[in-house]
Design a protein around this motif. Structure first.
Motif, short mmCIF file in Angstrom:
data_model
loop_
_atom_site.label_atom_id
_atom_site.label_comp_id
_atom_site.label_asym_id
_atom_site.label_seq_id
_atom_site.Cartn_x
_atom_site.Cartn_y
_atom_site.Cartn_z
N ASN A 145 12.09 7.15 9.20
CA ASN A 145 13.55 7.31 9.16
C ASN A 145 13.91 8.22 7.98
O ASN A 145 14.54 7.78 7.01
N PRO A 146 13.53 9.49 8.05
CA PRO A 146 13.56 10.37 6.87
C PRO A 146 14.93 10.67 6.29
O PRO A 146 15.03 11.02 5.11
N GLU A 147 16.00 10.52 7.07
CA GLU A 147 17.34 10.84 6.55
C GLU A 147 18.08 9.62 6.02
O GLU A 147 19.21 9.74 5.56
N TYR A 148 17.43 8.47 6.06
CA TYR A 148 18.10 7.22 5.67
C TYR A 148 17.84 6.93 4.20
O TYR A 148 16.69 6.78 3.77
N TRP A 149 18.91 6.79 3.44
CA TRP A 149 18.81 6.59 2.00
C TRP A 149 18.02 5.35 1.61
O TRP A 149 17.32 5.33 0.59
N LYS A 150 18.10 4.30 2.43
CA LYS A 150 17.52 3.02 2.04
C LYS A 150 16.00 3.06 1.96
O LYS A 150 15.39 2.33 1.16
N ALA A 151 15.37 3.91 2.77
CA ALA A 151 13.91 4.03 2.71
C ALA A 151 13.46 4.47 1.32
O ALA A 151 12.45 3.99 0.79
N TYR A 152 14.21 5.40 0.72
CA TYR A 152 13.87 5.91 -0.61
C TYR A 152 14.28 4.92 -1.69
O TYR A 152 13.58 4.77 -2.70
N TYR A 153 15.38 4.23 -1.46
CA TYR A 153 15.82 3.22 -2.43
C TYR A 153 14.79 2.09 -2.53
O TYR A 153 14.42 1.67 -3.64
N LEU A 154 14.30 1.60 -1.40
CA LEU A 154 13.31 0.52 -1.43
C LEU A 154 12.01 0.98 -2.08
O LEU A 154 11.37 0.22 -2.82
N THR A 155 11.63 2.22 -1.80
CA THR A 155 10.43 2.78 -2.44
C THR A 155 10.62 2.81 -3.95
O THR A 155 9.74 2.39 -4.72
N GLY A 156 11.78 3.30 -4.39
CA GLY A 156 12.06 3.35 -5.82
C GLY A 156 12.10 1.97 -6.45
O GLY A 156 11.58 1.75 -7.56
N PRO A 190 0.83 -1.21 0.00
CA PRO A 190 0.00 0.00 0.00
C PRO A 190 0.87 1.26 0.00
O PRO A 190 1.91 1.29 0.68
N PRO A 191 0.49 2.29 -0.74
CA PRO A 191 1.28 3.53 -0.78
C PRO A 191 1.54 4.13 0.60
O PRO A 191 2.61 4.68 0.86
N GLN A 192 0.53 4.02 1.50
CA GLN A 192 0.72 4.59 2.84
C GLN A 192 1.82 3.89 3.63
O GLN A 192 2.47 4.48 4.49
N LYS A 193 2.06 2.60 3.30
CA LYS A 193 3.13 1.87 3.99
C LYS A 193 4.49 2.39 3.53
O LYS A 193 5.42 2.53 4.34
N LEU A 194 4.63 2.68 2.24
CA LEU A 194 5.88 3.25 1.73
C LEU A 194 6.09 4.66 2.27
O LEU A 194 7.23 5.04 2.58
N ALA A 195 5.01 5.41 2.41
CA ALA A 195 5.13 6.75 2.99
C ALA A 195 5.57 6.67 4.45
O ALA A 195 6.38 7.47 4.92
N GLU A 196 5.03 5.69 5.16
CA GLU A 196 5.39 5.49 6.56
C GLU A 196 6.86 5.10 6.71
O GLU A 196 7.55 5.54 7.63
#
Length: 554
Positions: free
Chosen positions: A501-512, A490-496
């Motif tokens: 952990n907003p400064e961690y690169w991996k959160a954005y990498y996994l989303t991408g 769900p999109p809300q799970k990726l947003a969460e």
């Protein structure tokens, strides 16, 4: 995990050869006939305190187990097994269940077992008889649940090489240790002071039941080490001569055959060396099968050095006499490795040099360092120049996954050991002279620590940021599993994931990565480009993201 795939492939080639060359190793057992095998009866005082003669196991209020054991190698093994049986069996189950998660196929597990028997076929030739005897004694209390892997003695023997394999398989991200020493003009009292984080990760459960072992052998020096059930090797420890050892992984190729586990080498150093020269002599005579920096501190020499070992090289790194600090992460520094291509590549591409510079930075900020300062350095979660780089980033000294942090004052024989979680809990202080004094006929039923000298827990454990990070870790695993299984997220799970952990690169990498797999190209590109603005752990990680963006452009 490309290396794991390679192991399975090799297993297919070796399964038909496994009977060739392994029979001796499967049947080798130490000759224990010359040892007094008498073991005192175990007495349960309460659910967290057990006594066997002068030996004992107790749990302190910080949740750490304190073990005292004495005797010849067979007795030390058997009494340790007697007192820690439940802990040992629990650790073994945790470790093998972890392997089962990584290799769920029963057929591949079979191949892996065959491969390990072949791979470890020569290990018994390289481990001193004394330590094989101790492992044999310990194995009398091992679990009977994993007979398909091997009988207890062989399993425990092989498990002492698991740490080394974890170092070789860098893709599994099991290790990333950081160590430093200061002395002379750099400490408040001029004494040698050593700090280290042991960032060996094999799951949260693996680090839960730590054992602080105090060993009084009939031969050699008395010593302490931070360990776990079933492990007689040393990853962090100090002896009663004020000699300390810790280990930091170097860059290794996958070795072709197991030899002496590095933790056995450091155990021998701790038990039989009192000076740096004696430590070097022991390390030189042992053949290892991975690259490792052995960080040795000495009260006698009033300084620390690095003994850098690998299967085909050996070096010692000492700072100049005018210097009063030594720093070690996960690359080699001695002249022997100056032109080593693997080491050079590791410096350029990994997070080792980043953590090295961060330690330099933090040490330079203090005019003189004391124990509190050393603990603060080990707990530091920021990047260079105090940049926020996200919690759990391997470029941080405190990656929030460490098995333990530890601080030594060798000249005072004092040691501080972290309690859970990670390095954030209270650092519990022990005085080795106190611990080993008047032990005969005096088994302890209360902690051996000097609680008035403990270092308080990090206030961070009570923060919202810490709570968010713990939620992030759970969610990250869920997202990774969903991507692996091509499940919907769900999109809300990726947003969460990004919010926690907003400064961690991996959160954005996994989303991408998720959006890329689902062909949501625009959303994937935004996420990948955002990841590139963060402090990415390694050069290969950055290149992977850049390759995704290039694919999207094409």
């Amino acid at each position: 995990m490309k290396y794991l795939g390679r192991i399975i492939t090799i297993s297919l080639l070796t399964v038909f050869l496994v009977s060739c060359g392994v029979s001796k190793s499967l049947h080798d057992r130490p000759d224990v006939s010359g040892y007094n095998a008498s073991v005192p009866q175990k007495v349960k005082v309460n659910d967290s305190t057990f006594i066997a003669g002068d030996n004992f196991l107790l749990k302190n209020k910080q949740g750490q187990w304190e073990l005292y054991v004495e005797g010849n190698p067979l007795q030390i093994g058997e009494i340790t097994g007697l007192l820690t049986q439940e802990l040992m069996q629990k650790q073994e189950a945790i470790f093998f269940n972890k392997v089962e998660q990584i290799v769920p196929s029963k057929f591949q597990q079979y191949l892996l077992r065959k491969f390990l028997a072949w791979y470890n076929r020569k290990m018994y030739q390289y481990i001193p008889q004394e330590y094989k005897t101790e492992i044999f004694g310990l194995s009398q209390y091992a679990s009977s649940n994993f007979s398909e892997i091997g009988e207890p003695y062989l399993r425990l023997l092989y498990l002492h090489g698991a740490h080394d394999i974890g170092h070789a398989l860098q893709d599994l991200m099991l290790v990333g240790c950081s160590s430093f020493a200061v002395w002379g003009n750099k400490t408040v009292d001029g004494e040698l002071l050593i700090g280290r984080n042991f960032d060996f990760y094999a799951g949260d459960a693996f680090a839960k039941e730590k054992i602080i072992a105090f060993v009084n052998p009939t031969k050699g020096h008395k010593f302490m080490s931070v360990t776990w059930g079933g492990m007689i090797g040393v990853v962090s420890g100090m002896n009663d001569q004020g000699l300390t050892v810790t280990i930091n992984a170097g860059k290794s190729e996958i070795p072709l055959v197991a030899k002496t586990p590095i933790s056995i080498v450091t155990r021998e150093i701790l038990q039989y060396a009192s000076t740096i020269d004696e430590a070097i002599a022991i390390a030189k005579k042992r053949q290892v099968f991975v690259s490792e920096a052995i960080f040795v501190g000495s009260a006698t020499d009033k300084k620390a050095v690095l003994i850098e070992v690998s299967p085909d090289n050996f070096g010692v790194y000492e700072v100049p006499n005018t210097a009063d600090e030594l720093i070690c992460s996960n690359h080699f520094q001695s002249d022997a490795y100056k032109h080593d291509e693997r080491n050079i590549q590791w410096i350029e591409e990994s997070h080792s040099m980043y953590r090295f510079r961060r330690m330099e930075e933090l040490i330079s900020e203090e005019n003189k360092i004391d124990v509190d300062d050393a603990v603060a350095i080990l707990r530091n979660k920021k990047g260079l120049a105090n940049k926020s780089i996200g919690f759990g980033n391997e470029k941080a000294l405190n990656q929030l996954l460490a098995h333990h942090g530890i601080v030594f004052k060798p000249e005072s024989k004092e040691v501080w050991v972290s309690s859970n979680p990670y390095q954030l809990g209270e650092f519990v202080m022990y005085d080795l002279d106190d611990v080993f004094k008047n032990r005969e006929g005096n088994p302890a039923t209360q902690t051996l620590s000097r609680s008035n000298k403990n270092i308080p827990q990090d206030p961070f454990v009570h923060s919202q940021a810490y709570k968010d990070y713990e939620k992030y870790r759970v969610l990250e695993r869920e997202v990774e599993a969903a991507i692996e299984n091509k499940a919907a997220i769900p999109p809300q799970k990726l947003a969460e994931l990004k919010r926690l952990n907003p400064e961690y690169w991996k959160a954005y990498y996994l989303t991408g990565k998720y959006y890329f797999e689902k062909n949501f190209d625009a959303a994937a590109k935004i996420a990948f480009e955002k990841a590139l603005t963060k402090e990415i752990t390694t050069v290969p990680d950055r290149e992977r993201i850049e390759n995704y963006i290039q694919k999207l452009k094409n």
